[in-house]
Design a protein around this motif. Sequence first.
Motif, mmCIF file in Angstrom:
data_model
loop_
_atom_site.group_PDB
_atom_site.id
_atom_site.type_symbol
_atom_site.label_atom_id
_atom_site.label_comp_id
_atom_site.label_asym_id
_atom_site.label_seq_id
_atom_site.Cartn_x
_atom_site.Cartn_y
_atom_site.Cartn_z
ATOM 1 N N GLY A 42 0.923 -1.224 0.113
ATOM 2 C CA GLY A 42 -0.067 -0.048 -0.003
ATOM 3 C C GLY A 42 0.925 1.351 -0.031
ATOM 4 N N HIS A 43 0.563 2.187 -1.070
ATOM 5 C CA HIS A 43 1.480 3.210 -0.931
ATOM 6 C C HIS A 43 1.206 4.436 0.021
ATOM 7 C CE1 HIS A 43 -1.304 5.773 -3.288
ATOM 8 N NE2 HIS A 43 -1.497 4.895 -4.066
ATOM 9 N N GLY A 44 2.008 5.342 0.103
ATOM 10 C CA GLY A 44 1.606 6.560 1.063
ATOM 11 C C GLY A 44 1.081 7.692 0.421
ATOM 12 N N GLY A 45 0.486 8.567 1.159
ATOM 13 C CA GLY A 45 -0.294 9.749 0.709
ATOM 14 C C GLY A 45 0.443 10.498 -0.407
ATOM 15 N N GLY A 46 -0.089 10.943 -1.526
ATOM 16 C CA GLY A 46 0.398 11.764 -2.660
ATOM 17 C C GLY A 46 1.324 10.769 -3.110
ATOM 18 N N ARG A 47 1.640 9.745 -2.985
ATOM 19 C CA ARG A 47 2.531 8.747 -3.752
ATOM 20 C C ARG A 47 1.584 7.727 -4.751
ATOM 21 N NH1 ARG A 47 7.643 7.842 0.078
ATOM 22 N NH2 ARG A 47 7.599 9.881 0.591
ATOM 23 N N HIS A 48 2.049 6.901 -5.278
ATOM 24 C CA HIS A 48 1.416 5.792 -6.230
ATOM 25 C C HIS A 48 2.261 4.530 -6.350
ATOM 26 C CE1 HIS A 48 4.458 6.510 -9.357
ATOM 27 N NE2 HIS A 48 4.587 7.983 -8.931
ATOM 28 N N LYS A 49 1.454 3.622 -7.013
ATOM 29 C CA LYS A 49 1.935 2.182 -7.347
ATOM 30 C C LYS A 49 3.540 1.943 -7.737
ATOM 31 C CE LYS A 49 0.082 1.771 -11.982
ATOM 32 N NZ LYS A 49 -0.111 3.270 -12.187
ATOM 33 N N LYS A 50 4.090 3.056 -8.331
ATOM 34 C CA LYS A 50 5.355 2.933 -8.702
ATOM 35 C C LYS A 50 6.210 3.990 -8.071
ATOM 36 C CE LYS A 50 6.478 1.537 -12.979
ATOM 37 N NZ LYS A 50 6.317 1.291 -14.358
ATOM 38 N N SER A 51 5.827 4.549 -7.142
ATOM 39 C CA SER A 51 6.629 5.667 -6.474
ATOM 40 C C SER A 51 7.952 4.759 -6.019
ATOM 41 C CB SER A 51 6.130 5.983 -5.047
ATOM 42 O OG SER A 51 5.025 6.796 -5.283
ATOM 43 N N TYR A 142 0.523 -8.214 3.613
ATOM 44 C CA TYR A 142 0.442 -6.808 3.313
ATOM 45 C C TYR A 142 1.431 -6.109 3.849
ATOM 46 C CZ TYR A 142 -1.683 -1.984 2.974
ATOM 47 O OH TYR A 142 -1.622 -0.968 2.691
ATOM 48 N N TRP A 143 1.952 -5.002 3.305
ATOM 49 C CA TRP A 143 3.092 -4.208 3.716
ATOM 50 C C TRP A 143 2.472 -2.784 3.460
ATOM 51 C CZ3 TRP A 143 5.834 -0.039 3.382
ATOM 52 C CH2 TRP A 143 7.141 0.211 4.226
ATOM 53 N N GLY A 144 2.324 -1.825 4.323
ATOM 54 C CA GLY A 144 1.840 -0.477 4.083
ATOM 55 C C GLY A 144 1.892 0.513 5.346
ATOM 56 N N VAL A 145 2.578 1.541 5.088
ATOM 57 C CA VAL A 145 2.836 2.625 6.209
ATOM 58 C C VAL A 145 2.062 3.976 5.733
ATOM 59 C CG1 VAL A 145 4.945 1.645 6.993
ATOM 60 C CG2 VAL A 145 5.061 3.285 5.385
ATOM 61 N N SER A 146 1.874 4.825 6.911
ATOM 62 C CA SER A 146 1.374 5.948 6.720
ATOM 63 C C SER A 146 -0.162 5.893 5.779
ATOM 64 C CB SER A 146 2.140 6.841 5.934
ATOM 65 O OG SER A 146 1.882 8.118 6.017
ATOM 66 N N LEU A 147 -0.286 6.352 4.900
ATOM 67 C CA LEU A 147 -1.632 5.956 4.532
ATOM 68 C C LEU A 147 -1.757 4.646 4.012
ATOM 69 C CD1 LEU A 147 -4.316 7.271 2.791
ATOM 70 C CD2 LEU A 147 -3.057 7.288 0.948
ATOM 71 N N GLY A 148 -0.738 3.884 3.588
ATOM 72 C CA GLY A 148 -0.910 2.682 3.459
ATOM 73 C C GLY A 148 -1.032 1.938 4.699
ATOM 74 N N CYS A 149 -0.970 2.280 5.893
ATOM 75 C CA CYS A 149 -1.338 1.748 7.199
ATOM 76 C C CYS A 149 -2.832 2.026 7.534
ATOM 77 C CB CYS A 149 -0.510 2.053 8.210
ATOM 78 S SG CYS A 149 -1.012 1.546 10.072
ATOM 79 N N GLY A 150 -3.292 3.370 7.233
ATOM 80 C CA GLY A 150 -4.677 3.890 7.441
ATOM 81 C C GLY A 150 -5.561 3.175 6.581
ATOM 82 N N LEU A 151 -5.254 2.644 5.429
ATOM 83 C CA LEU A 151 -6.167 1.872 4.485
ATOM 84 C C LEU A 151 -5.928 0.460 4.588
ATOM 85 C CD1 LEU A 151 -5.562 4.015 1.336
ATOM 86 C CD2 LEU A 151 -7.418 4.206 3.082
ATOM 87 N N GLY A 152 -4.671 0.200 5.196
ATOM 88 C CA GLY A 152 -4.152 -1.399 5.407
ATOM 89 C C GLY A 152 -4.979 -2.025 6.531
ATOM 90 N N VAL A 153 -4.988 -1.360 7.537
ATOM 91 C CA VAL A 153 -5.527 -2.037 8.880
ATOM 92 C C VAL A 153 -7.116 -2.491 8.592
ATOM 93 C CG1 VAL A 153 -6.450 -1.415 11.288
ATOM 94 C CG2 VAL A 153 -4.210 -0.646 10.525
ATOM 95 N N PRO A 154 -7.932 -1.465 8.017
ATOM 96 C CA PRO A 154 -9.342 -2.114 7.579
ATOM 97 C C PRO A 154 -9.275 -3.383 6.532
ATOM 98 C CG PRO A 154 -8.950 0.158 6.955
ATOM 99 C CD PRO A 154 -7.934 -0.218 7.607
#
Lengths: 243, 243
Positions: A42-51, A142-154
Amino acid sequence: MRFTSRTSSDGVIEQTFTLGGIPGALWTPDRPPATRPLILLGHGGGRHKKSPDILARAHRFVTEGGFAVAAVDVPGHGDRPTDEELDRIATANQARIAAGADPAPLIAGFQALVARRTVPEWQAVLDAVQRLDRVGAGPVGYWGVSLGCGLGVPFVAAEPRVRAAVLGLGGALSSAGAAARITVPVRFLLQWDDERVPRAQGLALFDAFGAAEKTLHANPGGHGELPPGETEDSLRFFARHLG
Amino acid sequence: MRFTSRTSSDGVIEQTFTLGGIPGALWTPDRPPATRPLILLGHGGGRHKKSPDILARAHRFVTEGGFAVAAVDVPGHGDRPTDEELDRIATANQARIAAGADPAPLIAGFQALVARRTVPEWQAVLDAVQRLDRVGAGPVGYWGVSLGCGLGVPFVAAEPRVRAAVLGLGGALSSAGAAARITVPVRFLLQWDDERVPRAQGLALFDAFGAAEKTLHANPGGHGELPPGETEDSLRFFARHLG
């Protein structure tokens, strides 16, 4: 699922795709088709799938772990069209933060709103990717931090195929309820001097996870300064739980 | 330094010794003499240089890391005579705790008192062990939790030969001042449900370390329930910093 490109370098095949309007990328070892554990990033806020950070992590997970890795653009990010509703709320939040409002509850509310879309989207992507003969129906991480955590937890709370998760740089405000329903092993990454997530919020989210096996890794530094050693550790964590 | 026994099993030579009245044990690979990194293990309260957890850790560090490992009895522990002064204070503390006193400041005060003896003792042991041709003057690491943290923090702060330390299950009350003087890489282990060290005290000790590279690993469970995965992680940590 429609593939839009395919390239290969350093032992990694990268394929981009769209699925029902969701643009995504899939990385697999440049070896014959086989069932492999799959990691969704899961990518971070303002980033994308290929950041750059997503690309670097995907390549290491493929080459060093032998995993398949997938990432998709969150609504309003990357190759997705501007989302007027989300855009309006984000702009309003930014104005309130600039005027001195506490950002944490605003970010939490925004992520909860986005998660109502991304959870079913990511489940659809899992369905489609696991039908590919390069991936198959193996265990999922699943691996995600920041926005990727906010969306990853649910997402992790809702999706029984996910058997282990690395999450972090998020707080309890948005995620404590769903976190309590997560029972798979969790690695939680916290930056001790995070300027966006108050330390107590991050510690409270770690506390909230329902998993019997959960480990908090805290390192000095700000929100964007996760030490590279944690990627290596994530690899070992996934190898242990998905291998 | 006088050796009192020598045994060998599973690729590990164990030698016991005394040095100026301090009983100790040394574990080295059963291979020809060579200069090796040395790890000093600090035992927990009420335990000793050859407690099962110390033995198990020593064997893994020798066989999997190729390290030399040493441990000595803390005053009043193991093969050391009863220390009347320490015994009197410990008994008085136990009575006060039984009567409802907060144990944390009592434990902190006791550990500070013991550390005034163990810091010079452990430095003398390092001097002697590093003169052996099975060890030599290589880099040194320190591993100690609970009492081994309370005594380890002032030791690591005082001893420039120590280049990396794993500490944990301790609080800021006894150790914050010395912790601030530690600048070598630190791994800090915290048990999330520690019934002896209040969580806030443990987090405050992690916060206090002066090291630029420090990582907190927190796991669910009580004071005595460190997960075995952390021993493996300690091995990699020492291999990276002492290798």
